[in-house]
Structures are given as C-alpha cells and as structure tokens.
Design a protein around this motif. Sequence first.
Motif, mmCIF file in Angstrom:
data_model
loop_
_atom_site.group_PDB
_atom_site.id
_atom_site.type_symbol
_atom_site.label_atom_id
_atom_site.label_comp_id
_atom_site.label_asym_id
_atom_site.label_seq_id
_atom_site.Cartn_x
_atom_site.Cartn_y
_atom_site.Cartn_z
ATOM 1 N N SER A 87 -16.320 68.622 19.398
ATOM 2 C CA SER A 87 -15.684 67.501 18.712
ATOM 3 C C SER A 87 -14.223 67.308 19.084
ATOM 4 O O SER A 87 -13.622 66.311 18.712
ATOM 5 C CB SER A 87 -15.820 67.649 17.190
ATOM 6 O OG SER A 87 -15.028 68.720 16.727
ATOM 7 N N ASN B 185 -11.697 64.918 13.625
ATOM 8 C CA ASN B 185 -12.940 65.678 13.784
ATOM 9 C C ASN B 185 -13.145 66.559 12.541
ATOM 10 O O ASN B 185 -12.274 66.655 11.678
ATOM 11 C CB ASN B 185 -12.931 66.529 15.067
ATOM 12 C CG ASN B 185 -11.885 67.627 15.049
ATOM 13 O OD1 ASN B 185 -10.908 67.564 14.303
ATOM 14 N ND2 ASN B 185 -12.086 68.644 15.865
ATOM 15 N N SER B 318 -22.163 64.127 13.272
ATOM 16 C CA SER B 318 -21.102 63.278 12.726
ATOM 17 C C SER B 318 -21.294 63.087 11.230
ATOM 18 O O SER B 318 -22.412 63.176 10.718
ATOM 19 C CB SER B 318 -21.055 61.924 13.439
ATOM 20 O OG SER B 318 -22.193 61.166 13.108
ATOM 21 N N GLU B 320 -19.489 60.655 7.787
ATOM 22 C CA GLU B 320 -18.636 59.500 7.540
ATOM 23 C C GLU B 320 -17.484 59.920 6.624
ATOM 24 O O GLU B 320 -17.692 60.542 5.591
ATOM 25 C CB GLU B 320 -19.471 58.409 6.869
ATOM 26 C CG GLU B 320 -18.807 57.063 6.893
ATOM 27 C CD GLU B 320 -19.456 56.116 5.891
ATOM 28 O OE1 GLU B 320 -20.627 55.761 6.112
ATOM 29 O OE2 GLU B 320 -18.779 55.770 4.904
ATOM 30 N N GLU B 325 -16.963 57.037 11.315
ATOM 31 C CA GLU B 325 -17.803 58.124 11.821
ATOM 32 C C GLU B 325 -16.901 59.195 12.434
ATOM 33 O O GLU B 325 -16.117 58.894 13.342
ATOM 34 C CB GLU B 325 -18.734 57.607 12.919
ATOM 35 C CG GLU B 325 -19.931 56.836 12.420
ATOM 36 C CD GLU B 325 -20.941 57.727 11.714
ATOM 37 O OE1 GLU B 325 -21.457 58.650 12.359
ATOM 38 O OE2 GLU B 325 -21.191 57.496 10.507
ATOM 39 N N ASN B 327 -16.764 62.951 14.327
ATOM 40 C CA ASN B 327 -17.584 63.952 15.005
ATOM 41 C C ASN B 327 -17.419 65.320 14.350
ATOM 42 O O ASN B 327 -16.322 65.711 13.980
ATOM 43 C CB ASN B 327 -17.192 64.063 16.475
ATOM 44 C CG ASN B 327 -17.654 62.856 17.260
ATOM 45 O OD1 ASN B 327 -18.582 62.147 16.853
ATOM 46 N ND2 ASN B 327 -17.008 62.600 18.385
ATOM 47 N N THR B 328 -18.539 66.034 14.254
ATOM 48 C CA THR B 328 -18.501 67.386 13.714
ATOM 49 C C THR B 328 -18.899 68.357 14.817
ATOM 50 O O THR B 328 -19.666 68.000 15.709
ATOM 51 C CB THR B 328 -19.513 67.557 12.569
ATOM 52 O OG1 THR B 328 -20.830 67.327 13.083
ATOM 53 C CG2 THR B 328 -19.243 66.599 11.434
#
Lengths: 128, 500
Positions: A87, B185, B318, B320, B325, B327-328
Amino acid sequence: MKLMLHVAPGIVREPLIASVILETSALVNIERASIDAVSGEIVLEVLPEKCREVKEAFERRGVEVVLLEMPVIRDEDECVHCGACVSVCPTGTFRFDNWLVVADSGKCIQCGACVTGCPQRALRLVLK
Amino acid sequence: MQEKSLSEINQRIRDGSVCVVTADQMPELVDELGPAGAVREVDVVTTGTFGAMCSSGVFLNLGHSDPPIKILKAYLNKVEAYGGVAAVDLFLGATQPSIDRGIEYGGAHVIEDLVSGKQVEVEAEGAGTDCYPQLELETNLRLDDFNQATMVNPRNAYQKYNAATNSSDRTMHTYMGTLLPRYGNVHYSGAGVLSPISNDPNFDYIGMGTRIFLGGAQGYVIGSGTQHNPQSGFSTLMVTGDLKQMSNRYLRAATFHKYGPSLYIGIGIPIPILNERMAKNTAVRDRDILTNIVDYGIQRRDRPTVKVVSYEDLKSGSVEINGKEVNTSSLSSYYMAQEVADKLKDSILCGEFLLTQPAETLSRVGSARPMKQTREFPNVEDVMSRDVVTVREDIFIDEAAKAIVGGSFDHLPVISLDGRLKGIVTTWDISKAVANGKISLVSEIMTRKVHSAQPDEPIELAARKLDTYSISALPVVDKDNRVIGMITSNDLSRLFTGRR
C-alpha cells in the motif's frame, strides 16, 4: 516503457524534455523528477514504439539514458511476503497473489517508498 | 453434547488416526457438518500467525570465564544485553539497537544470526569482586557455545491488533510501517481467521503449559502476556522455547524505518476439538473478527478510532475512509501464518507433536491501563504567551511591520475576517518583500501551510513539531482554529533554564 534520465550539471538548465517532445512528437509522462541546481534524475514513461527514438534524442543532447527493465529487485531469501510494500507504492507495483507478494516491475518509478517501508530490508533499487 | 477427551486425541496422534485441519478450513467444515459433526470428524485445529513481535528476547547463559566475571554490562555484536541478573546470565531484547549500526542491526538481528549458526562477538565489563575478579572480557560465541539460550517473550500472539492510518499531512514512519499522509494507506497486523487466540477466545484450551509451535521448535505458553486484555478482545500470550531448536525460517529480524528493530516470529497453537463450543469457536471467519483503524497522525496515547472494520475488509485490499477508497496492506505475513499452521498440522499428523493439558487456564480478565504518571509535565497552555498580536490577511505589509515592531516577537499569525488562523508571516518574510521593493498584502507573502499547536497538547509534542519542521514558533489555536497564544522555541528553552 520507462526511461531513467541522468542529466549532467552542464545541461541541466536546458529545456531537454520539451525539445525531445517537439522533435519526436512522443507522448511522454513524467513519473518522477528530481532536479536541483547541478543535476537531475528523471523517470519518463514512453510508449514502446517511441522508446528508442526518445532514448536516442536524449542521448544526442548528452543525457545518460537507462531503460528501466527491473527497477526494483527483491532478495527472495529475505522477503517474508508480509505486504508492507503493497500500500505504500504510489503506482501499485506490488500485489498479493494467493498471499504471496508479487511485483509488476513495469510500474515502478523508483521512488524508494517500498525500500524504506520493507521491514526485512529485502528490496533495493537498481542503479541507485 | 458431543464430547471428547484430550487423552483420546493424543492416542489418535500416537496411532496415526488423528484428523487435523487448519483453522481457515474450519468455517466451511462446521457449516457442512454442524458443530456436533465437526466434533466427531475433527480432532485438532491448527492455527498460525507470523508477524512482528517486539516484546521478545532470549536469556543466555555464557558459562564462567577464568578468572570469573560478574557481568555488569554486555554487548553482543555491539547490541547491549541486560546483565542485571546472575554473573553470566544475560537477557537480550529484540528491539535493542546496536551502538555502532543503530536501528539497522539490533537484538533481533543477533537472535537471527545465532539461530543461523553465525558467530557473535561478545564484549563484557565486570564488577570486579573478590569472587569475580575479571574486569573485562571479549570472546566469540556461537549458539552451541551458550549453556542455555531460552527464548522468553513477555507479549506475543496478540489476538488481533488495531490497524493504522495517518490523517496528518506528513508521512509517518511507525512500528505499523510507513503511513502515508492524509489517510494515504492503512496497515494492519494479525492473521485473522488463523489467529491462535481468535480461535479460542475464552481460553477453553490455551493455558499455562500449552505446547505450541514457536519459531520452528516446540515451545510453551507460560501464561497470559503483558497488557493481556481479554475484555476488549486484545488477549496476549507469554511464551518460551529453546532457541537452539529454532529455525531462521520462523525467526526473522526486521527494522522498521525510523522506529527500530523487531523480531518476526512464527507461532502456531493446536486447538483440540473437545466439544461443540470449541468447534464453533474455531469456525470463526475473518468477517467475524473486528478491529479499529486508529489514527497515528495524532501523536497521543489515545489515538482516535477512524473506523471499525473486520479482517475480511482489511484483507480485501482497500477500505473506505471519509468516502475515499484507501489501500490496505499487512505487516504480518499471512503466507507464513499459513505455513506455520500447515507445519504444525504435519508434525501432529506424523506423531511428533502431542497436545498438553494446561496446568491452569488463562485469565479472562486482564489489564492494559494507561500509565500512572506522577510527575506532571506542562501542556502548551502552561507555557505559551497569551499576549499574541495577530493581523488580518487583507492589510498591507507596512502595517504588519508596525505590529511586529510594536511587540517583541518575530512571528505574526494571520487571521481571516472571522478570526480563524489563515497563515503566518515572519520578520524575514516582511524584510524580503520590502527588499524586493514591493508593497504587497499580507495574504500575498504569508506562509499558508501553517503548523499550529493545541492548548492541551504536552510541550514535548510542540517541541517535536518545531524540530521536525525546523521552525521557531507555533500559533496555539482553540477548537475553532482561533489563535489564543503563541509558543516559541524561546518559551521552551526557558523551561530548562528555570526562568519563567
């Protein structure tokens, strides 16, 4: 395809990218640029069919050009597939495939975020 | 209710008829067979986790030198180990940085090097007593050369862990990895469906003396770990094992950038399916395990929770946050967690690993209270200057210059018509504008990206901001972003000289 430009001190003030674009009519995407008073390092994305022409045009102007085929390399013995690189990458180079971290090197712009973010110190940038 | 005994299961392990599955297979099995059917079919569920476990270390016994030494201070590859126990006993902690290479090499790296068969350089300083006259000592040792190398980890195998994000406008480097600015993130840790304690949350089986997979060897649960807090779903384990039996595949030294060293450890716990309740517990899914995403952008103990999510959400790649959105990605390795659970399963199937009856079950009540702080440090409001002069953004710089000359300060917070902080100008900004011979509005020359402090913020945090951004003053603002004071590096240095 990605090209890394190393711009020497003598020519760093010249409008190199603009003149190459005008000469080659290539659609160029500047992925990353770090330029100071004495030198510059720029990563460009260029369509494969224009790649050679653009590379030669820069080289004629005295710029050292390297095709980034494997911009980031991973020490497979060190990687534990944690995902700390996934990420933090601005271009989505890394993803999970069945919980193994796989890399799409073509996306890498050599920003180095994954290198500092990797707890196992398994990543390194080529030509850096 | 279908019941089974631990000795029946161990008998099946011995005669090779035992049925073992990994915890990720259990939800579907229980759906298919029902809890009673699962108790009939499945004997053991193996769990696994593989992640950074800072609270880890090793007790080492060096054997006695001649002349003997009572070690006061000891270094292994320049990493200090604690010597405040008996003469040649040391405790090497995973997160201790080295004195020569800093955080790039620490206690965890020494542990990994020992397990990899490498030689480490030992330097010791002695107390010099009649019974232990030796004052200094240097020697090179491998793992086999120590009498004992016993891993004792005060807090491992967190049931689950808070995920991390960052609301601030700078990249933060934390033990939860690189956290990009403005919720860039989310990082999480923990194996979810495979997590050992999440599969036995009420400690129907796991207890003192439970035999486990630890770093590739057989280890044991000593008891509940530090900060064990089952009430909130954050239970932990204290574990031990013989380092000499461990493997560098399951013990991996790590360095978190600008944070420090840590040790990734593989831990697996077998859970016998003795009854339907245990079958149901091991049928837990990622979506059933909830955790908080907390904001590491707030550098306080009580970091605000941004959102509650499940491990299914986190593992999807991902989540919210505020309509965006994000990213994880994980810091623990699910791939390796699966390998640990598989490895444990294999060693049970081939009869090498028998299940133990715990001497005592773990406490269902724990404690993870905040620290009692008896010495109060001042907050920003105790130190700041309250007689702050502000200017409006629509005045000319010569008026601003007069305001600065009228007071005795170098920074002028700029406010909007309704009194909210908009920017800051310094004497330098004004001098530069005057030198350029241009009469401009304050709004044209001010710095808009202004850092500020809150009145109830500890001064350490304000000092850290001044340092991080290389600035010398911060406007202090209330909840509505109205300027109520100013804190400068001068205010902070005066604290140390005692002139207030």
